[in-house]
Design a protein around this motif. Structure first.
Motif, PDB file in Angstrom:
ATOM      1  N   LYS A 274     -40.549 -21.896  -0.293  1.00 45.95           N
ATOM      2  CA  LYS A 274     -39.564 -21.531  -0.035  1.00 45.95           C
ATOM      3  C   LYS A 274     -39.086 -22.150   1.440  1.00 45.95           C
ATOM      4  CE  LYS A 274     -38.279 -16.947  -0.596  1.00 45.95           C
ATOM      5  NZ  LYS A 274     -38.285 -15.579  -0.379  1.00 45.95           N
ATOM      6  N   ILE A 275     -37.975 -22.419   1.879  1.00 47.64           N
ATOM      7  CA  ILE A 275     -37.828 -22.923   3.030  1.00 47.64           C
ATOM      8  C   ILE A 275     -36.906 -22.051   3.967  1.00 47.64           C
ATOM      9  CG2 ILE A 275     -36.386 -24.797   4.329  1.00 47.64           C
ATOM     10  CD1 ILE A 275     -36.342 -26.507   1.496  1.00 47.64           C
ATOM     11  N   HIS A 276     -37.410 -21.531   4.963  1.00 44.74           N
ATOM     12  CA  HIS A 276     -37.016 -20.568   5.972  1.00 44.74           C
ATOM     13  C   HIS A 276     -36.278 -21.465   7.068  1.00 44.74           C
ATOM     14  CE1 HIS A 276     -39.397 -17.411   4.189  1.00 44.74           C
ATOM     15  NE2 HIS A 276     -40.223 -18.358   4.048  1.00 44.74           N
ATOM     16  N   LEU A 277     -35.041 -21.197   7.160  1.00 44.76           N
ATOM     17  CA  LEU A 277     -34.276 -21.986   8.178  1.00 44.76           C
ATOM     18  C   LEU A 277     -33.355 -21.386   9.164  1.00 44.76           C
ATOM     19  CD1 LEU A 277     -32.664 -25.635   7.352  1.00 44.76           C
ATOM     20  CD2 LEU A 277     -31.091 -23.954   7.946  1.00 44.76           C
ATOM     21  N   ALA A 278     -33.050 -21.733  10.502  1.00 45.05           N
ATOM     22  CA  ALA A 278     -32.168 -21.526  11.394  1.00 45.05           C
ATOM     23  C   ALA A 278     -31.235 -22.687  11.614  1.00 45.05           C
ATOM     24  CB  ALA A 278     -32.554 -21.081  12.585  1.00 45.05           C
ATOM     25  N   CYS A 279     -30.047 -22.549  11.472  1.00 44.30           N
ATOM     26  CA  CYS A 279     -29.063 -23.627  11.481  1.00 44.30           C
ATOM     27  C   CYS A 279     -27.895 -23.130  12.857  1.00 44.30           C
ATOM     28  CB  CYS A 279     -28.042 -23.817  10.506  1.00 44.30           C
ATOM     29  SG  CYS A 279     -27.097 -22.730   9.796  1.00 44.30           S
ATOM     30  N   ASP A 280     -27.290 -23.942  13.451  1.00 44.83           N
ATOM     31  CA  ASP A 280     -26.190 -23.562  14.574  1.00 44.83           C
ATOM     32  C   ASP A 280     -24.868 -23.198  13.994  1.00 44.83           C
ATOM     33  OD1 ASP A 280     -24.998 -26.181  13.654  1.00 44.83           O
ATOM     34  OD2 ASP A 280     -24.559 -26.810  15.531  1.00 44.83           O
ATOM     35  N   GLY A 281     -24.113 -23.072  14.668  1.00 49.67           N
ATOM     36  CA  GLY A 281     -22.742 -22.338  14.135  1.00 49.67           C
ATOM     37  C   GLY A 281     -21.955 -23.397  13.164  1.00 49.67           C
ATOM     38  N   ALA A 282     -22.094 -24.638  13.261  1.00 50.69           N
ATOM     39  CA  ALA A 282     -21.751 -25.406  12.745  1.00 50.69           C
ATOM     40  C   ALA A 282     -22.323 -25.979  11.359  1.00 50.69           C
ATOM     41  CB  ALA A 282     -21.359 -26.948  13.511  1.00 50.69           C
ATOM     42  N   GLY A 283     -23.607 -25.184  11.007  1.00 52.67           N
ATOM     43  CA  GLY A 283     -24.183 -25.469   9.972  1.00 52.67           C
ATOM     44  C   GLY A 283     -25.238 -26.642   9.896  1.00 52.67           C
TER      45      GLY A 283
END
Length: 287
Positions: A141-150
Motif C-alpha cells: 500500500k502506498i500512503h501518499l500526500a499531494c498538493d492541491g494540484a495533485g
C-alpha cells in the motif's frame, strides 16, 4: 552544420528534464570509466515505465547489470530522494505549490517475483519489506500526500493489509520541501483534506497540536456515539463541503503514478527498491 542533439525516444528524459536532474547525480568514483549517467538514468526510467525485467531492458541503455547496480546504489544513498526534494523546492520558490494537501492510499498488487527477500534487510523500518497478505494475495500500500494540484509531496509504504489512518503521521512527517536559499524546509500543510478513513479522535488531536486545519467527514458510528452522549458528546467537527470536493486530486495523482507499469504492479523484492521506483515516478510528475 549537423545537429548533435541526442534523439529522445519514448519514455526517456527530455533535454530540459535531464539538465534539471543532472546536478544531483553523484560524481564518478575512481576506476574504470562507467556507463554514461544520462543513458543509465534513461534506462532506469524506461524500465519503470514499461515494467519489464532488468534483463529485458534494451541494450541501447548499456548492460542491465550496470543499470541495476546504479539503481540500487542511488536508491540506498538517497540520490532519488534528493532529486525529488530539489524539484519540489524549485516549484515552491516559484510559488507553484498549493499547500492544501490531500491524503489517501492505494493498494498495489505484488507480483510473485516480489516475494522471497530476506526479512529485515536494508530497510530497517519495514522488516516485512512492505508486503502484506490479503484476499488478493501479496499486496503493498502506498500512503501518499499531494498538493492541491495533485502532485506528490511525500509517501510511505506498508503492507496492503495496514489501515490508512495508522500511517497518516508518518506521511505528514515525510513532507519536507527545502527552501531555495536561506530558511527552514516547509513541513506543514495549510489545510488537510482526507476521507472518512482518517476520522479518528487521535488524528484530529494530532492535527490540532501541529496547527493544521482539516476537512475530514465524520464517520456514522462516531456521529451516533456523540449523539448518544447528548450535550456531553461535544460539538461536531467543522466540515467544509466545498473544500472536501478538492480531495479528488489525490485520486488523480494515483492515476497518473500508475501509468508507470513498474509501479502499478510491484516487482521489487525490497521496500528500498520499490520506494525508489515510487520516488522516480513522483519526480517525473513534478518535471
Amino acid at each position: 552544420m549537423g545537429d548533435h542533439r541526442e534523439v529522445i525516444r519514448r519514455h526517456e528524459l527530455s533535454d530540459e528534464e535531464w539538465e534539471r536532474l543532472r546536478p544531483f547525480l553523484p560524481a564518478a568514483r575512481l576506476g574504470r570509466p562507467r556507463e554514461d549517467d544520462r543513458r543509465v538514468l534513461n534506462g532506469i526510467v524506461w524500465k519503470i515505465r514499461t515494467g519489464v525485467a532488468w534483463r529485458d531492458v534494451p541494450p541501447r541503455y548499456g548492460s542491465w547489470q550496470s543499470l541495476y547496480t546504479r539503481f540500487r546504489r542511488w536508491a540506498l544513498d538517497g540520490t532519488f530522494t534528493a532529486m525529488l526534494q530539489a524539484v519540489q523546492a524549485q516549484a515552491d520558490a516559484r510559488g507553484d505549490i498549493d499547500w492544501l494537501v490531500a491524503v489517501d492510499s492505494t493498494i498495489v498488487r505484488a507480483h510473485q517475483h516480489a516475494a522471497g527477500a530476506r526479512k529485515g534487510g536494508t530497510t530497517g523500518a519495514e522488516p516485512d519489506h512492505a508486503l502484506g497478505r490479503s484476499r488478493g494475495g501479496l499486496t503493498s500500500k502506498i500512503h501518499l500526500a499531494c498538493d492541491g494540484a495533485g502532485r506528490p509531496l511525500a509517501f510511505c509504504l506498508s503492507g496492503g493489509n495496514v489501515n490508512d489512518c495508522t500511517r497518516l503521521e508518518q506521511v505528514l512527517a515525510a513532507i519536507r520541501v527545502p527552501r531555495v536559499g536561506v530558511g527552514r524546509p516547509r513541513v506543514r500543510p495549510d489545510h488537510l483534506v482526507a476521507d472518512k478513513g482518517y476520522s479518528t479522535g487521535k488524528i484530529r488531536a494530532y492535527l490540532r497540536r501541529r496547527g493544521i486545519a482539516c476537512t475530514i467527514p465524520e464517520r456514522s458510528d462516531l456521529i451516533a456515539a456523540r449523539k448518544r452522549r447528548g450535550s456531553r458528546g461535544g460539538r461536531p467537527p467543522r466540515f467544509d463541503r466545498t473544500l472536501y470536493k478538492r480531495r479528488n486530486v489525490v485520486e488523480r495523482c494515483f492515476n497518473r503514478l500508475k501509468q508507470f507499469r513498474g509501479l502499478a504492479t510491484r516487482y521489487d523484492k525490497t521496500a528500498s527498491s520499490y520506494t525508489a521506483v515510487v520516488t522516480i515516478a513522483c519526480i517525473l510528475q513534478w518535471l
